[in-house]
Design an enzyme around this catalytic site. Sequence first.
Site, PDB file in Angstrom:
ATOM      1  N   HIS A 117       0.817  -1.216   0.000  1.00 40.74           N
ATOM      2  CA  HIS A 117       0.000   0.000   0.000  1.00 40.74           C
ATOM      3  C   HIS A 117       0.847   1.262   0.000  1.00 40.74           C
ATOM      4  CE1 HIS A 117       0.397  -0.178   4.519  1.00 40.74           C
ATOM      5  NE2 HIS A 117       0.420   1.133   4.363  1.00 40.74           N
ATOM      6  N   ASP A 140       0.370  -7.686   1.662  1.00 39.90           N
ATOM      7  CA  ASP A 140       0.765  -6.274   1.701  1.00 39.90           C
ATOM      8  C   ASP A 140       2.281  -6.099   1.707  1.00 39.90           C
ATOM      9  OD1 ASP A 140       0.290  -3.577   1.561  1.00 39.90           O
ATOM     10  OD2 ASP A 140      -0.035  -3.301   3.708  1.00 39.90           O
ATOM     11  N   SER A 164       4.529   2.656   7.874  1.00 38.09           N
ATOM     12  CA  SER A 164       4.241   1.481   7.051  1.00 38.09           C
ATOM     13  C   SER A 164       5.453   1.102   6.211  1.00 38.09           C
ATOM     14  CB  SER A 164       3.048   1.761   6.139  1.00 38.09           C
ATOM     15  OG  SER A 164       1.856   1.856   6.875  1.00 38.09           O
ATOM     16  N   ALA A 177       0.255  -1.984   9.867  1.00 35.10           N
ATOM     17  CA  ALA A 177      -1.067  -1.406  10.138  1.00 35.10           C
ATOM     18  C   ALA A 177      -1.210  -1.067  11.607  1.00 35.10           C
ATOM     19  CB  ALA A 177      -2.165  -2.396   9.734  1.00 35.10           C
ATOM     20  N   ILE A 178      -2.197  -0.229  11.893  1.00 33.86           N
ATOM     21  CA  ILE A 178      -2.537   0.117  13.265  1.00 33.86           C
ATOM     22  C   ILE A 178      -4.044   0.075  13.430  1.00 33.86           C
ATOM     23  CG2 ILE A 178      -0.521   1.609  13.627  1.00 33.86           C
ATOM     24  CD1 ILE A 178      -2.353   4.025  13.183  1.00 33.86           C
TER      25      ILE A 178
END
Length: 461
Positions: A108, A138, A212, A229-230
């Site tokens: 991403h 990802d 990221s 991610a969070i």
Amino acid sequence: MIFRTLLAAIFAAVGLLATALAQPSIPRQAASGLSGAVPSLAPIVNQTAAGVVNISTTARGNDADNPMFNDPFFRRFFGAPDRPRESQASGSGVIVDAGKGYVLTNNHVIKGATKIVVTLRDRRELTAKLIGTDPATDIALLQIPAEKLTAVRVGESDALQVGDYVLAIGNPFGVGQTVTSGIVSALGRAGLNIEGFEDFIQTDASINPGNSGGALINLRGELIGINTAIIGPTGGNVGIGFAVPTNMAMRVMDQLSRFGEVKRGGIGIAAVGEVNQEVAKEQKLPAIEGAVINTVIAGSPADKAGLKKGDVVLHANGRAVRTGYDLRNQQGLTPIGQPLELTVMRNGQQRNVRITIETPARAQGLKPEKITELPGTELASIPKELNRRGVYVLDVSPAGEAHQIGLRDNDILLGVNGAYVQSPEEVRRAIREANRFVVFNLLRGDSRIDLRARKGTSQGT
């Protein structure tokens, strides 16, 4: 005053002792970073930070995709720019191979980028080449010129324990390289619907937008995760961050470096369930863990190997299978043509099964059909057990016209000219009934694609 000084010294000594006991494997160089009674993580940061990079991307803006702006009149009327609008974004990455210039990051971070620039800690800016991406995990692999690079040593993420200390290094909010610390809060997080394949390390080390693709480091100075991610209601860190473990990321990287993508296969099982207390008691399992096979597709490798509905998988390629997600991950990360070794419990009896990973279509025991309307292509209906629409594209000859149109092995044809198809015969009929053009609506991996061709191209007439 003397009592307060003595008490403070005692607390400091207890703190140092607790840290040493919690991390008995802290390297000597980390301990040498202590200055008097003040502990420091600086030696670990100095050892690893040069291998963590900032990534900035340039992408084409959505405005340029509006066909209205192709008309000069509308471009002037709406004040649209004469050139496509470009947007910038930033993230982080980790150098994992200095000799080849390989940099791991998140998909991403670089998705849709027309230009990717990697900035090293010494402020050098290098244009990166995209080697490949895997949206399902990802993970993306970049390559930069291999000149005086420092890589981060890759560690064994399977050796992590909840409570281990970790550092997160990245570029939060684009402010520049930043280091935060915390612990491993949980392991094997899955079912979060963040990615297609999930086996996250959860940490309370502060991770924010821009982190990221950055590094999660253990106290040996080893890379054990790619921050991804969070969970944060406000968009910022609230102490719940997730990283892709290196054991998953490196297996993905191996395929990206060879093929530019991850070629996933299967063995012909579906609808994998979880072990509950009742199943554990019935199967005499040592714990309420494992993956229950609910469906075995007839004629598949799993069927031929003797797997049955109700079997409980306890291990896959030597790794414990705690949930259905673990089995799915091991199956999805084992390359096509490689064996998947399973430890299975059936009626209280344990057995070992070895099955070769096949392409998704062939794993389901499908019978290919050739159709003249798509020369050089083999199609097959999707088994009813999977309860999904579409027709598998089993094989596309590189020399055939279907390959020129854009069809590829393992695509799933969802429709032709907007009409759903469920069998090769329906594909054949839809092509025959088309007028000048044929539009193939298909699913490739996680992406929906439309391919448009003149009818004569697909039929060779």
